[in-house]
Scaffold this active site. Structure first.
Site, PDB file in Angstrom:
ATOM      1  N   ASP A   1       0.833  -1.051   0.045  1.00 20.45           N
ATOM      2  CA  ASP A   1       0.086   0.066   0.034  1.00 20.45           C
ATOM      3  C   ASP A   1       0.932   1.376   0.045  1.00 20.45           C
ATOM      4  OD1 ASP A   1      -1.885   2.172   0.637  1.00 20.45           O
ATOM      5  OD2 ASP A   1      -3.255   0.428   1.349  1.00 20.45           O
TER       6      ASP A   1
ATOM      7  N   ASP B   1      -3.136  -3.460  -1.997  1.00 18.09           N
ATOM      8  CA  ASP B   1      -3.979  -2.403  -2.314  1.00 18.09           C
ATOM      9  C   ASP B   1      -4.203  -2.308  -3.828  1.00 18.09           C
ATOM     10  OD1 ASP B   1      -5.581  -0.258  -1.493  1.00 18.09           O
ATOM     11  OD2 ASP B   1      -4.013   0.981  -2.417  1.00 18.09           O
TER      12      ASP B   1
ATOM     13  N   MET C   1      -5.344   0.786  -5.580  1.00 20.26           N
ATOM     14  CA  MET C   1      -5.042   2.053  -6.068  1.00 20.26           C
ATOM     15  C   MET C   1      -3.832   2.572  -5.640  1.00 20.26           C
ATOM     16  SD  MET C   1      -7.842   2.421  -7.481  1.00 20.26           S
ATOM     17  CE  MET C   1      -8.017   4.373  -7.718  1.00 20.26           C
TER      18      MET C   1
ATOM     19  N   ASP D   1      19.411 -64.414 -16.606  1.00 21.26           N
ATOM     20  CA  ASP D   1      20.623 -63.698 -17.505  1.00 21.26           C
ATOM     21  C   ASP D   1      20.186 -64.486 -19.028  1.00 21.26           C
ATOM     22  OD1 ASP D   1      23.424 -62.331 -17.219  1.00 21.26           O
ATOM     23  OD2 ASP D   1      23.527 -63.956 -18.918  1.00 21.26           O
ATOM     24  N   ILE D   2      20.279 -63.375 -19.748  1.00 24.96           N
ATOM     25  CA  ILE D   2      19.887 -63.726 -21.357  1.00 24.96           C
ATOM     26  C   ILE D   2      21.284 -64.439 -21.784  1.00 24.96           C
ATOM     27  CG2 ILE D   2      19.687 -62.721 -23.546  1.00 24.96           C
ATOM     28  CD1 ILE D   2      18.066 -60.336 -22.110  1.00 24.96           C
TER      29      ILE D   2
ATOM     30  N   ASN E   1      24.366 -58.084 -29.310  1.00 23.81           N
ATOM     31  CA  ASN E   1      24.627 -56.381 -29.382  1.00 23.81           C
ATOM     32  C   ASN E   1      25.776 -56.684 -30.665  1.00 23.81           C
ATOM     33  OD1 ASN E   1      23.415 -55.408 -27.438  1.00 23.81           O
ATOM     34  ND2 ASN E   1      24.538 -55.684 -25.895  1.00 23.81           N
TER      35      ASN E   1
ATOM     36  N   ASP F   1      18.779 -53.388 -26.938  1.00 26.23           N
ATOM     37  CA  ASP F   1      17.984 -52.816 -26.064  1.00 26.23           C
ATOM     38  C   ASP F   1      16.517 -53.197 -26.277  1.00 26.23           C
ATOM     39  OD1 ASP F   1      20.030 -51.278 -25.163  1.00 26.23           O
ATOM     40  OD2 ASP F   1      19.438 -49.492 -26.256  1.00 26.23           O
TER      41      ASP F   1
ATOM     42  N   GLU G   1      22.148 -57.429 -18.669  1.00 24.35           N
ATOM     43  CA  GLU G   1      21.072 -58.129 -19.210  1.00 24.35           C
ATOM     44  C   GLU G   1      20.440 -59.066 -17.932  1.00 24.35           C
ATOM     45  OE1 GLU G   1      24.915 -60.422 -20.303  1.00 24.35           O
ATOM     46  OE2 GLU G   1      24.129 -58.378 -20.128  1.00 24.35           O
TER      47      GLU G   1
END
Length: 457
Positions: free
Chosen positions: A9, A53, A55, A330-331, A338, A347, A373
């Site tokens: 104000d 305020d 004004m 495990d793959i 890869n 991936d 993996e």
């Protein structure tokens, strides 16, 4: 709840009067005599609520409010505009600028304190969400504050509880230009509908025939499923005492009859923007929490999640003699995949591998990428024979259907080796079981791969 209140104000007596009133209620008070100083204080995070305020010379209160509400840094700050103006058009201008409420001079102390405490309480919740949401930027999720600030507060589903047909028709007509409105006259039906529906805001008449509308507001705010939904009251001019009571226990806003349709639309928009602001932050928090414990490639849990939950599960199982089994997968010959087809193909195989595993595990099982993996599955309440059966089923499903490599547009044959272990009464911790599962996996690999081996007897 105490808080830091900024009074803005250009007239010192006005500042001093509000400062005295608020200090007696144990609020910390700051002051700014012009708009730029007020914005600077807000941007530094030095206040919790702004009493502004209208004004003022130079930059008036409307412009200050507009700037605060358009900045991601300050949009969450509640702003209450204080003015001698009491025309609907003036209130509407303030609400359009983003103000959370409008108080008219001379200010009623009870209304002032109730509104300040209500807004400070709501801000405290938002502040916690903001701090947590900001952490999501560390995960590359962009700026959640900018996204939340951009919300326009339109196209919401609104529940209107009003048993006066003429009033319901007028309110619904005003809101239907921007929202979908469902009108309910019976408060009991309204509560059921609020719980079962998908509403973003409830507008409740306090003077329902034969029922206390304030109690309905309280019931809505007390239910876990919908307690974050904004609730607004519609009351008679002579019912301010109940309005104050509603604000004190958490009702978000109110309108006095006769309701100005433009003010109704503006206040509803303000509540929806604030609610969606918080909801956007909650979404960012949830997403960051999930990313913190999720492997980005496979969508499985990560090693951090596995370690923390396995320790808890292990400690919980021991005193109650619950069975806990583990599968280590495990793959087979993953390096060859890869080397032959590239890491993108690898991936793809890992993602598909994870998806197949999910199909053959239970909700209570913990499935986590252990590294490379390797995947670990924790099976609560699974005895060794059951764990071996699950492992064999997974092995068969992996072998049975070739894996599609999109880039190569061809299928490749993939197999998996699995080691099985279970918790022993004399285990000192999860590491003992992990070691036995790893040794069992090594035997599966050494014995020709594509097989399941249990831990040594």
């Amino acid at each position: 709840m105490s808080a830091r209140i900024l009074i803005v104000d250009d007239l010192f007596p006005n500042v001093k009067l509000l400062e005295t009133k608020l200090s007696l209620e144990y609020f910390d008070v700051l002051a700014a005599m012009n708009g730029p100083d007020a914005i600077s204080i807000c941007e530094k995070g030095l206040c919790d609520l702004v009493l502004l305020d209208v004004m003022m010379p130079g930059m008036d209160g409307f412009e200050v409010c507009r700037r605060l509400k358009s900045s991601p840094t300050t949009a969450h700050l509640p702003v209450v505009m204080v003015t001698a103006l009491d025309q609907p058009a003036d209130r509407l201008r303030g609400l359009d600028a983003g103000a959370d409420d409008f108080l008219t001079k001379p200010i009623d102390d009870t209304a002032l304190f109730a509104r300040v405490r209500n807004l400070v309480r709501l801000k405290a919740v938002t502040d916690e969400l903001r701090q947590r949401a900001l952490a999501s930027r560390e995960f590359g999720m962009g700026d959640p504050l900018a996204l939340a600030t951009a919300e326009d507060g339109q196209n919401a589903s609104i529940l209107l509880v009003e048993d006066r047909a003429s009033s319901a028709e007028r309110l619904s007509a005003a809101l239907s230009q921007h929202h979908r409105v469902t009108v309910v006259a019976d408060p009991h039906d309204a509560l059921v509908l609020a719980i079962e529906g998908d509403f973003e805001l409830a507008l409740v008449s306090l003077d329902l025939q034969g029922f206390d509308g304030l109690r309905l507001c309280s019931q809505i705010l007390s239910l876990d499923r919908i307690r974050n939904m904004p609730v607004m009251m519609i009351a008679e001019e002579n019912d301010r005492a109940r309005v104050i009571r509603g604000l004190e226990f958490g009702v978000h806003d109110y309108l006095l009859r006769p309701v100005d349709r433009n003010e109704l639309v503006a206040r509803v928009r303000t509540q929806l923007r604030r609610s969606r602001f918080s909801e956007t932050l909650r979404g960012a928090v949830q997403a960051s929490m999930e990313m913190a414990v999720t492997d980005g490639l496979t969508g499985l849990h990560n090693r951090r999640y596995l370690d923390s939950h396995l320790a808890v599960l292990f400690a919980d199982a021991a005193p109650r003699h619950r069975a806990v089994s583990m599968l280590m997968l495990d793959i087979d010959r993953f390096k060859t995949i890869n080397d032959t087809y590239g890491h993108d193909a690898g991936d793809e195989v890992l993602r598909s591998f994870a998806n197949r595993i999910r199909l053959h595990t239970r909700e209570i099982d913990i499935v986590a990428r252990y590294g490379g993996e390797e995947v670990v599955i924790i099976l609560p309440d699974a005895e060794p024979d059951a764990a071996h059966h699950i492992a064999e089923r997974i092995r068969e499903r992996i072998e049975a259907v070739p894996f599609l490599i999109q880039r190569e547009t061809r299928d490749i044959h993939v197999t998996v080796s699995i080691g099985v272990a279970c918790r022993h009464a004399d285990d000192s911790g999860p590491a003992d079981m992990l070691k036995r599962a790893d040794l069992a996996l090594y035997r599966a690999k050494s014995s020709g791969r594509n097989r399941v081996e249990a831990e040594a007897a």
